[in-house]
Design a protein around this motif. Structure first.
Motif, short mmCIF file in Angstrom:
data_model
loop_
_atom_site.label_atom_id
_atom_site.label_comp_id
_atom_site.label_asym_id
_atom_site.label_seq_id
_atom_site.Cartn_x
_atom_site.Cartn_y
_atom_site.Cartn_z
N MET B 1 0.96 -1.25 -0.03
CA MET B 1 -0.11 -0.09 0.03
C MET B 1 0.85 1.29 -0.13
SD MET B 1 -2.93 1.28 2.68
CE MET B 1 -4.14 0.18 2.24
N LYS B 2 0.54 2.29 -0.98
CA LYS B 2 1.48 3.25 -1.16
C LYS B 2 0.78 4.30 -0.42
CE LYS B 2 4.19 5.66 -4.58
NZ LYS B 2 3.47 7.06 -4.44
N ILE B 3 1.36 5.18 0.59
CA ILE B 3 0.69 6.51 0.89
C ILE B 3 1.47 7.56 0.68
CG2 ILE B 3 0.10 7.25 3.11
CD1 ILE B 3 -0.37 4.33 4.20
N ASP B 4 0.83 8.56 0.11
CA ASP B 4 1.49 10.02 -0.33
C ASP B 4 0.70 10.77 0.52
OD1 ASP B 4 2.71 11.91 -1.21
OD2 ASP B 4 1.90 11.61 -3.21
N PRO B 5 1.21 11.32 1.86
CA PRO B 5 0.61 12.18 2.50
C PRO B 5 0.41 13.63 1.77
CG PRO B 5 2.55 11.60 3.59
CD PRO B 5 2.37 10.93 2.44
N ILE B 6 1.12 13.90 0.79
CA ILE B 6 1.13 15.18 0.18
C ILE B 6 0.23 15.39 -1.10
CG2 ILE B 6 2.50 16.75 -1.11
CD1 ILE B 6 3.46 16.58 1.68
N HIS B 7 -0.31 14.21 -1.50
CA HIS B 7 -1.37 14.02 -2.46
C HIS B 7 -2.42 14.89 -2.51
CE1 HIS B 7 -3.09 12.16 -6.30
NE2 HIS B 7 -3.91 12.13 -5.28
N GLN B 8 -2.91 15.06 -1.33
CA GLN B 8 -4.18 15.55 -1.21
C GLN B 8 -4.15 17.13 -1.33
OE1 GLN B 8 -5.14 15.89 3.11
NE2 GLN B 8 -3.15 15.51 3.88
N PHE B 9 -3.10 17.61 -1.55
CA PHE B 9 -3.12 19.02 -1.67
C PHE B 9 -2.81 19.33 -3.13
CE2 PHE B 9 -1.10 18.44 2.57
CZ PHE B 9 -2.25 18.86 3.33
N VAL B 169 3.62 38.06 6.79
CA VAL B 169 3.99 36.87 6.53
C VAL B 169 3.88 36.00 7.61
CG1 VAL B 169 6.24 35.68 6.43
CG2 VAL B 169 6.31 38.05 5.41
N SER B 170 3.84 36.19 8.92
CA SER B 170 3.42 35.34 9.94
C SER B 170 1.92 35.13 10.02
CB SER B 170 3.93 36.04 11.34
OG SER B 170 3.18 37.14 11.58
N HIS B 171 1.15 36.10 9.62
CA HIS B 171 -0.24 36.06 9.44
C HIS B 171 -0.85 34.83 8.55
CE1 HIS B 171 -3.96 38.89 9.44
NE2 HIS B 171 -4.14 37.65 10.21
N SER B 172 0.07 34.96 7.60
CA SER B 172 -0.45 33.70 6.54
C SER B 172 0.22 32.59 6.88
CB SER B 172 -0.01 34.14 5.14
OG SER B 172 1.37 34.54 4.97
N VAL B 173 1.43 32.62 7.22
CA VAL B 173 2.39 31.07 7.30
C VAL B 173 1.74 30.34 8.61
CG1 VAL B 173 4.49 30.20 8.12
CG2 VAL B 173 4.52 32.02 6.55
N ARG B 174 1.00 31.29 9.57
CA ARG B 174 0.27 30.54 10.78
C ARG B 174 -0.73 29.74 10.59
NH1 ARG B 174 -1.05 34.98 13.29
NH2 ARG B 174 1.17 35.18 13.87
N LEU B 175 -1.78 30.31 9.64
CA LEU B 175 -3.02 29.41 8.98
C LEU B 175 -2.45 28.54 8.20
CD1 LEU B 175 -5.81 29.27 8.62
CD2 LEU B 175 -5.92 30.79 6.99
N PHE B 176 -1.56 28.72 7.16
CA PHE B 176 -1.04 27.82 6.23
C PHE B 176 -0.44 26.56 6.93
CE2 PHE B 176 3.19 27.12 4.65
CZ PHE B 176 2.67 26.06 3.58
N ALA B 177 0.50 26.82 7.88
CA ALA B 177 1.31 25.76 8.32
C ALA B 177 0.20 24.84 9.29
CB ALA B 177 2.42 26.25 9.09
N MET B 179 -2.76 24.23 8.77
CA MET B 179 -3.63 23.49 8.33
C MET B 179 -2.82 22.08 7.76
SD MET B 179 -6.18 24.80 9.13
CE MET B 179 -7.39 23.59 8.52
N LEU B 180 -1.68 22.82 6.79
CA LEU B 180 -0.86 21.75 6.27
C LEU B 180 -0.51 20.66 7.25
CD1 LEU B 180 0.65 21.62 3.23
CD2 LEU B 180 2.46 22.36 4.56
N ALA B 181 0.09 21.11 8.34
CA ALA B 181 0.51 20.15 9.34
C ALA B 181 -0.47 19.09 9.70
CB ALA B 181 1.45 20.73 10.35
N GLY B 182 -1.51 20.02 10.12
CA GLY B 182 -2.72 18.90 10.79
C GLY B 182 -3.16 17.84 9.87
N HIS B 183 -3.30 18.23 8.39
CA HIS B 183 -3.69 17.18 7.38
C HIS B 183 -2.81 16.51 7.24
CE1 HIS B 183 -7.25 20.09 7.12
NE2 HIS B 183 -7.76 19.21 6.52
#
Lengths: 62, 249
Positions: B1-9, B169-177, B179-183
């Protein structure tokens, strides 16, 4: 985890933006490497200032 | 089974509309989920009715209004209510698109830095333009903290300017990071269930209960993070706007 990201993103943004400004400064004025050094440190300082501020005023701390 | 956690993005074009220069203009899955979020917000706000005794939908709509309004009043003061439409739209868009993103097989709009950066830059320029429009050059006094001795003022001013520029920068990186890390974390732990089962057989499937339980717990955490990040984005917008409305505080 959310709070950790919140504070670390402040610091990382500071260092990265400081380094980027310094790099651009060097590129434009060919003062390499002094612009990078100075702006990197200033960016670090600004990042720390932002971390302290956001730790003081965001809701997670109230 | 191949898992690619980045594929969802991955962003996949669904309908290609044409090209501007070399850049393809297409309706992608990201666009579709943005429309979904806007559609849900529209439905919630418009179709919820205006009874004196609110139903469920109307309650949600009223609670979200009250919530954002009280956040603005407490952080930016009553003058901040001028920006209610902006902050409410930002909060609802981020909150709903994050919540939609938690549903399996969906796409999370705010896990792309370009989306969060666009929102953060919108806030940044709103603060800058409104601050200069309202206060003129006095707006720039936010770079000069009071009580700083003169010989150190240039350095402090420089650091303040830099920290002002860091905000988007920090305003956007905070939200993005977040959501990305959680998913990614969610995907990785969910992937362990399948990997254990396939590689170890029956024992693996039984052992897979643990990562499965963790996935359930992480989903609950993500639900909290989805709301909290929208709230943090909104409250920081209020704090930044407060600088524009009352500089020198």
């Amino acid at each position: 985890m959310a709070r950790g990201f919140q504070l670390s993103s402040e610091l990382i943004a500071g260092v990265v933006v400081g380094a980027a400004i310094g790099w651009g400064f060097d590129k434009l004025l060919s003062t390499s490497p002094f612009g990078l050094i100075v702006f990197f440190l200033l960016g670090f300082v600004a990042g720390v200032v932002n971390v302290v501020r956001s730790a003081r005023m965001t809701p997670g701390n109230r | 089974m191949k898992i690619d956690p980045i594929h969802q993005f991955n962003i996949e074009p669904i309908i290609t509309l044409g090209q501007i220069g070399k850049h393809t203009i297409a309706i992608t899955n990201s666009t579709v989920y943005m429309f979904v979020a806007v559609g849900i917000i529209g439905l919630l706000m418009l179709a919820s009715g205006r009874q004196l005794i609110p139903g469920r939908m109307q309650s949600i709509a009223e609670i979200s209004y009250e919530f954002v309004a009280s956040t603005i009043r407490s952080t930016a003061g009553p003058e901040g209510m001028k920006f209610f439409p902006l902050i409410f739209s930002l909060f609802m868009f981020i909150c709903i698109s994050n919540l939609v993103g938690i549903v399996p097989y969906t796409f999370t709009v705010s896990s792309h830095i370009i989306v969060t950066a666009a929102l953060a830059l919108l806030v940044f320029f709103t603060v800058l333009i409104y601050g200069v429009y309202k206060n003129g050059l006095k707006f720039f006094s936010i770079f000069m903290p009071k009580g700083v001795p003169g010989y150190i003022l240039p350095l402090v001013m420089f650091i303040e300017i830099l920290s002002f520029l860091l905000r988007p920068v920090s305003h956007s990186v905070r939200l993005f990071a977040n959501m990305l890390a959680g998913h990614i974390a969610l995907k990785v732990f969910a992937g362990f269930v399948g990997m254990l089962g396939v590689s170890l057989g029956a024992i693996g499937w039984i052992g897979g209960v643990m990562p499965l339980a963790l996935t359930v717990a992480l989903t609950a955490l993500e639900l909290l993070v989805a709301f909290l990040q929208a709230y943090v984005f909104a409250i920081l917008t209020c704090i930044y706007l407060n600088d524009a409305i009352h500089p020198g505080h």
